[in-house]
Design a protein around this motif. Structure first.
Motif, PDB file in Angstrom:
ATOM      1  N   GLY A   1      -2.287  -6.448   3.840  1.00 44.45           N
ATOM      2  CA  GLY A   1      -2.635  -5.547   2.750  1.00 44.45           C
ATOM      3  C   GLY A   1      -4.124  -5.250   2.709  1.00 44.45           C
ATOM      4  N   GLN A   2      -4.957  -6.251   3.028  1.00 41.88           N
ATOM      5  CA  GLN A   2      -6.397  -6.017   3.054  1.00 41.88           C
ATOM      6  C   GLN A   2      -6.777  -5.064   4.180  1.00 41.88           C
ATOM      7  OE1 GLN A   2      -8.703  -7.267   0.769  1.00 41.88           O
ATOM      8  NE2 GLN A   2      -9.977  -5.749   1.802  1.00 41.88           N
ATOM      9  N   ARG A   3      -6.120  -5.196   5.332  1.00 44.25           N
ATOM     10  CA  ARG A   3      -6.381  -4.265   6.437  1.00 44.25           C
ATOM     11  C   ARG A   3      -5.953  -2.840   6.074  1.00 44.25           C
ATOM     12  NH1 ARG A   3      -8.046  -8.544   7.437  1.00 44.25           N
ATOM     13  NH2 ARG A   3      -9.702  -7.494   6.293  1.00 44.25           N
ATOM     14  N   GLN A   4      -4.845  -2.710   5.358  1.00 38.46           N
ATOM     15  CA  GLN A   4      -4.416  -1.385   4.925  1.00 38.46           C
ATOM     16  C   GLN A   4      -5.389  -0.789   3.919  1.00 38.46           C
ATOM     17  OE1 GLN A   4      -0.450  -2.144   3.516  1.00 38.46           O
ATOM     18  NE2 GLN A   4       0.466  -1.967   5.555  1.00 38.46           N
ATOM     19  N   LEU A   5      -5.990  -1.644   3.087  1.00 34.69           N
ATOM     20  CA  LEU A   5      -7.019  -1.154   2.166  1.00 34.69           C
ATOM     21  C   LEU A   5      -8.225  -0.648   2.939  1.00 34.69           C
ATOM     22  CD1 LEU A   5      -8.223  -0.751  -0.639  1.00 34.69           C
ATOM     23  CD2 LEU A   5      -8.910  -3.163  -0.620  1.00 34.69           C
ATOM     24  N   ASP A   6      -8.610  -1.338   4.012  1.00 30.69           N
ATOM     25  CA  ASP A   6      -9.716  -0.858   4.841  1.00 30.69           C
ATOM     26  C   ASP A   6      -9.403   0.519   5.434  1.00 30.69           C
ATOM     27  OD1 ASP A   6     -10.960  -3.255   4.269  1.00 30.69           O
ATOM     28  OD2 ASP A   6     -10.329  -4.218   6.138  1.00 30.69           O
ATOM     29  N   LEU A   7      -8.151   0.695   5.869  1.00 27.16           N
ATOM     30  CA  LEU A   7      -7.766   2.004   6.396  1.00 27.16           C
ATOM     31  C   LEU A   7      -7.805   3.077   5.311  1.00 27.16           C
ATOM     32  CD1 LEU A   7      -4.765   1.031   8.717  1.00 27.16           C
ATOM     33  CD2 LEU A   7      -7.084   1.665   9.404  1.00 27.16           C
ATOM     34  N   SER A   8      -7.386   2.716   4.092  1.00 24.65           N
ATOM     35  CA  SER A   8      -7.427   3.688   3.000  1.00 24.65           C
ATOM     36  C   SER A   8      -8.856   4.079   2.666  1.00 24.65           C
ATOM     37  CB  SER A   8      -6.733   3.098   1.758  1.00 24.65           C
ATOM     38  OG  SER A   8      -5.372   2.823   2.026  1.00 24.65           O
ATOM     39  N   ASN A   9      -9.779   3.146   2.761  1.00 22.38           N
ATOM     40  CA  ASN A   9     -11.192   3.484   2.523  1.00 22.38           C
ATOM     41  C   ASN A   9     -11.727   4.430   3.598  1.00 22.38           C
ATOM     42  OD1 ASN A   9     -11.418   1.932   0.182  1.00 22.38           O
ATOM     43  ND2 ASN A   9     -11.907   0.078   1.328  1.00 22.38           N
TER      44      ASN A   9
ATOM     45  N   THR B   1      -5.468   7.022  -3.703  1.00 24.18           N
ATOM     46  CA  THR B   1      -4.615   6.215  -2.827  1.00 24.18           C
ATOM     47  C   THR B   1      -5.274   4.874  -2.502  1.00 24.18           C
ATOM     48  OG1 THR B   1      -3.696   8.235  -1.846  1.00 24.18           O
ATOM     49  CG2 THR B   1      -3.406   6.189  -0.620  1.00 24.18           C
ATOM     50  N   ALA B   2      -6.586   4.895  -2.264  1.00 26.94           N
ATOM     51  CA  ALA B   2      -7.306   3.643  -1.994  1.00 26.94           C
ATOM     52  C   ALA B   2      -7.290   2.737  -3.219  1.00 26.94           C
ATOM     53  CB  ALA B   2      -8.742   3.942  -1.565  1.00 26.94           C
ATOM     54  N   GLN B   3      -7.419   3.326  -4.417  1.00 28.32           N
ATOM     55  CA  GLN B   3      -7.346   2.525  -5.640  1.00 28.32           C
ATOM     56  C   GLN B   3      -5.969   1.869  -5.764  1.00 28.32           C
ATOM     57  OE1 GLN B   3      -9.549   1.786  -8.043  1.00 28.32           O
ATOM     58  NE2 GLN B   3     -11.251   2.849  -7.090  1.00 28.32           N
ATOM     59  N   GLN B   4      -4.922   2.624  -5.440  1.00 22.29           N
ATOM     60  CA  GLN B   4      -3.583   2.049  -5.492  1.00 22.29           C
ATOM     61  C   GLN B   4      -3.414   0.929  -4.468  1.00 22.29           C
ATOM     62  OE1 GLN B   4      -1.454   5.817  -4.949  1.00 22.29           O
ATOM     63  NE2 GLN B   4      -0.568   5.587  -6.990  1.00 22.29           N
ATOM     64  N   GLN B   5      -3.955   1.120  -3.273  1.00 25.28           N
ATOM     65  CA  GLN B   5      -3.842   0.082  -2.259  1.00 25.28           C
ATOM     66  C   GLN B   5      -4.624  -1.162  -2.660  1.00 25.28           C
ATOM     67  OE1 GLN B   5      -1.830   0.057   0.336  1.00 25.28           O
ATOM     68  NE2 GLN B   5      -2.523  -2.021   0.771  1.00 25.28           N
ATOM     69  N   ALA B   6      -5.752  -0.969  -3.332  1.00 23.69           N
ATOM     70  CA  ALA B   6      -6.506  -2.130  -3.835  1.00 23.69           C
ATOM     71  C   ALA B   6      -5.678  -2.918  -4.843  1.00 23.69           C
ATOM     72  CB  ALA B   6      -7.818  -1.660  -4.458  1.00 23.69           C
TER      73      ALA B   6
ATOM     74  N   ARG C   1      -2.441  -2.984  -4.851  1.00 19.85           N
ATOM     75  CA  ARG C   1      -1.364  -3.626  -4.089  1.00 19.85           C
ATOM     76  C   ARG C   1      -1.847  -4.912  -3.435  1.00 19.85           C
ATOM     77  NH1 ARG C   1      -0.380   1.961  -2.622  1.00 19.85           N
ATOM     78  NH2 ARG C   1       1.501   2.714  -3.702  1.00 19.85           N
ATOM     79  N   VAL C   2      -3.103  -4.943  -3.015  1.00 15.27           N
ATOM     80  CA  VAL C   2      -3.673  -6.192  -2.485  1.00 15.27           C
ATOM     81  C   VAL C   2      -3.677  -7.265  -3.569  1.00 15.27           C
ATOM     82  CG1 VAL C   2      -5.761  -7.265  -1.574  1.00 15.27           C
ATOM     83  CG2 VAL C   2      -5.051  -5.038  -0.721  1.00 15.27           C
ATOM     84  N   LEU C   3      -4.050  -6.871  -4.789  1.00 14.47           N
ATOM     85  CA  LEU C   3      -4.035  -7.824  -5.895  1.00 14.47           C
ATOM     86  C   LEU C   3      -2.613  -8.271  -6.216  1.00 14.47           C
ATOM     87  CD1 LEU C   3      -6.659  -6.083  -8.216  1.00 14.47           C
ATOM     88  CD2 LEU C   3      -7.003  -8.051  -6.705  1.00 14.47           C
ATOM     89  N   ILE C   4      -1.646  -7.373  -6.055  1.00 11.91           N
ATOM     90  CA  ILE C   4      -0.245  -7.749  -6.259  1.00 11.91           C
ATOM     91  C   ILE C   4       0.177  -8.791  -5.228  1.00 11.91           C
ATOM     92  CG2 ILE C   4       2.122  -6.877  -6.009  1.00 11.91           C
ATOM     93  CD1 ILE C   4       1.259  -4.364  -7.455  1.00 11.91           C
ATOM     94  N   LEU C   5      -0.247  -8.604  -3.982  1.00 13.29           N
ATOM     95  CA  LEU C   5       0.081  -9.581  -2.939  1.00 13.29           C
ATOM     96  C   LEU C   5      -0.539 -10.941  -3.249  1.00 13.29           C
ATOM     97  CD1 LEU C   5      -0.291  -7.380   0.270  1.00 13.29           C
ATOM     98  CD2 LEU C   5       1.820  -8.207  -0.769  1.00 13.29           C
ATOM     99  N   GLU C   6      -1.710 -10.948  -3.854  1.00 14.02           N
ATOM    100  CA  GLU C   6      -2.321 -12.217  -4.261  1.00 14.02           C
ATOM    101  C   GLU C   6      -1.463 -12.906  -5.318  1.00 14.02           C
ATOM    102  OE1 GLU C   6      -6.265 -11.516  -5.557  1.00 14.02           O
ATOM    103  OE2 GLU C   6      -7.043 -11.006  -3.567  1.00 14.02           O
ATOM    104  N   GLN C   7      -0.943 -12.138  -6.269  1.00 15.45           N
ATOM    105  CA  GLN C   7      -0.095 -12.719  -7.301  1.00 15.45           C
ATOM    106  C   GLN C   7       1.214 -13.234  -6.712  1.00 15.45           C
ATOM    107  OE1 GLN C   7      -1.247 -13.277 -10.374  1.00 15.45           O
ATOM    108  NE2 GLN C   7      -3.148 -12.369  -9.585  1.00 15.45           N
ATOM    109  N   ARG C   8       1.755 -12.516  -5.740  1.00 11.95           N
ATOM    110  CA  ARG C   8       2.978 -12.998  -5.097  1.00 11.95           C
ATOM    111  C   ARG C   8       2.710 -14.271  -4.318  1.00 11.95           C
ATOM    112  NH1 ARG C   8       5.527  -7.223  -2.910  1.00 11.95           N
ATOM    113  NH2 ARG C   8       5.998  -6.382  -4.996  1.00 11.95           N
TER     114      ARG C   8
END
Length: 506
Positions: A88-96, A160-165, A167-174
């Motif tokens: 998810g963090q790598r996908q956030l980098d791509l979104s940026n 979209t990048a804000q949403q992916q960010a 989602r990264v936080l959601i993965l942390e909660q999971r």
């Protein structure tokens, strides 16, 4: 002759084309190739090495903190969540990167078989006004470097990048939730294994005594030293004890393998449990209203629902942004090798505004659909909050009931142990039959088993209480993720857990 020669070449070309297509299609045919036995064996060996090869060996009795540390470090399910978070963090980098302007470099080469000649025709007379001429070469090289930036695409990419960010936080909660569930499983399995280890030797001794007594009873029946009915009744009681003890021994033998699987220890590796001398009772002194507030604040599911609602709100903004006109800025430099050009290199700049006017008709449905998505996310969060509050109350009632059950089992076990000791003394002095001693020992073993099971259930309910409150098994700042650091961290968190649930300041 030239026309005929050209026709022959054309005919030959048409004959070659089907053959070339057949060869190309034949080369693109793919057939299934199953794995060989050697490949599967190599894959299995590599998998075993990956699963168990880089683990620290168990060299001491396993404490509860050791088991938790090993599970968090080596458990494969938890590793999957760590990898998902990294992905998810790598996908956030791509979104940026999608928000950056587009810098496109291109180069090409063109060639044709004849000149690109053209002529002009007089529109009034229909006669050719100019002789055929060319302005391009047969072979050309061209290069282009352009930078473009679309404001609308930037806005959509930003949302979209804000949403992916989020989602990264959601993965942390999971990941938090998996860690909590994993530690909860370790707590339950460890106490089951501890009880099994404590009772294993005593059950084996009782089985030997019962089997020896059964052999004596069989001999007595053969010699007819007792009445047949009395001898058979005696044997049946012994067989019933052996049956029950064998079933219990089989069930207890599965406790350590379950714990080993959670710790990701290779099957068949023997280890011992560091069983504590006492069974301390966990405390729970927080009022229910405080527990509800803690759960709504700390539960990973609630935090994830908040992020999901924020993603839905961002989706509304993104949908509205797509309805706006697009503004694109572009600059670039180009090169063309055509010798007929006066300037072979040049730069350009442009501004382009585009707007799909049909979006005006779809604006209302799009915004209403986005708003409905936000409403659904909010309703789901409220329903989840209600479920969390229910879980807190259920966990509290379960913990209270397990406390009462453990107190009763403890009292019953003390009575059965006292009966067993007195019966054993009577058997040793010859004042009581051997069967009575075996039955008393069996009852004492059953009581001890129920006592350990009840205490394990109490610890499980205590851990479930902490999970329902959203208490993390590890602090946010850990010195490291080696086993030694994790053991220290778990030891400190366990004491902080007890203080927090007991209503004290950690």
């Amino acid at each position: 002759m030239q026309v005929n020669l050209h026709a022959k070449r054309s005919i030959g070309g048409f004959q070659i084309m089907p053959l070339a297509m057949v060869l190309i299609l034949a080369g693109c045919t793919v057939k299934p190739h199953p794995l060989t036995v050697q490949e599967r064996q190599a894959s299995a060996a590599a998998d075993r090495l990956t699963m168990f090869g880089n683990q620290e060996r168990i060299s001491a009795p396993v404490t509860l903190e050791d088991a938790m540390a090993r599970a968090l470090k080596y458990n494969l399910d938890y590793r999957v969540k760590l990898m998902e978070e990294a992905m998810g963090q790598r996908q956030l980098d791509l979104s940026n990167l999608d928000m950056l302007p587009k810098l496109v470099a291109s180069a090409g080469y063109t060639s044709r078989s004849n000149d690109s000649a053209s002529s002009s025709e007089n529109i009034a007379t229909g006669e050719q006004s100019l002789a055929p001429s060319i302005s391009t070469e047969k072979r050309e090289r061209a290069m282009d470097l352009s930078l473009s930036w679309n404001v609308l695409d930037f806005g959509v990419s930003y949302y979209t990048a804000q949403q992916q960010a989020d989602r990264v936080l959601i993965l942390e909660q999971r990941k938090r939730r998996v860690a909590q569930q994993l530690v909860q499983q370790v707590r339950d399995a460890w106490w089951q294994a501890a009880g099994a280890q404590q009772l294993q030797g005593r059950i084996d001794t009782l089985l030997q005594q019962a089997q020896s007594a059964l052999a004596d009873a069989t001999q007595v029946e053969k010699l007819k030293l007792r009445s047949p009915l009395e001898a058979l009744t005696y044997q049946r009681q012994l067989l019933d004890v052996i049956r029950q003890m064998t079933a219990i021994r089989s069930a207890l033998g599965q406790a350590k393998p379950r714990l080993a699987a959670i710790m990701n220890v290779s099957p068949g590796v023997d280890f011992t449990i560091a069983v504590p001398d006492q069974m301390p009772l966990p405390k729970l002194n927080i009022p229910l209203d405080k527990m509800e507030d803690m759960a709504l604040l700390n539960r990973p599911e609630i935090v994830e629902a908040n992020y999901t609602q924020r993603i839905s709100a961002m989706e509304t903004r993104k949908a509205i942004a797509k309805l706006l006109p697009g503004v694109e800025f572009s600059v670039g430099t180009q090169y063309d090798s055509n010798k007929f050009l006066t300037n072979n290199t040049w730069s350009n700049a442009g501004l382009r505004i585009s707007w799909n006017l049909l979006n005006l008709f779809s604006a209302v449905p799009i915004t209403e659909a986005a708003k409905a998505q936000v409403d659904v996310a909010e309703a789901q969060r409220l329903a989840l909050s209600m479920a969390v509050l229910s879980q807190v109350h259920i966990a509290y009632l379960d913990f209270t009931g397990k406390q009462q059950q453990f107190a009763l089992e403890k009292q019953l076990s003390q009575v059965d142990q006292t009966i067993y000791e007195q019966t054993r003394n009577a058997v040793a002095s010859g004042a009581s039959a051997q069967l009575q001693g075996i039955l008393a020992d069996a009852n004492a073993v059953f009581s001890s088993l129920r006592l350990y099971q009840s205490y394990g259930a109490l610890q499980n309910a205590y851990g479930q209480m902490g999970s329902s409150l959203g208490l993390d098994p590890l602090p946010n700042n850990t010195r490291g993720y080696d086993l030694a650091s994790l053991r220290v961290a778990f030891n400190g968190v366990e004491s902080n857990w007890q203080k927090t649930i007991a209503g004290e300041k950690p």
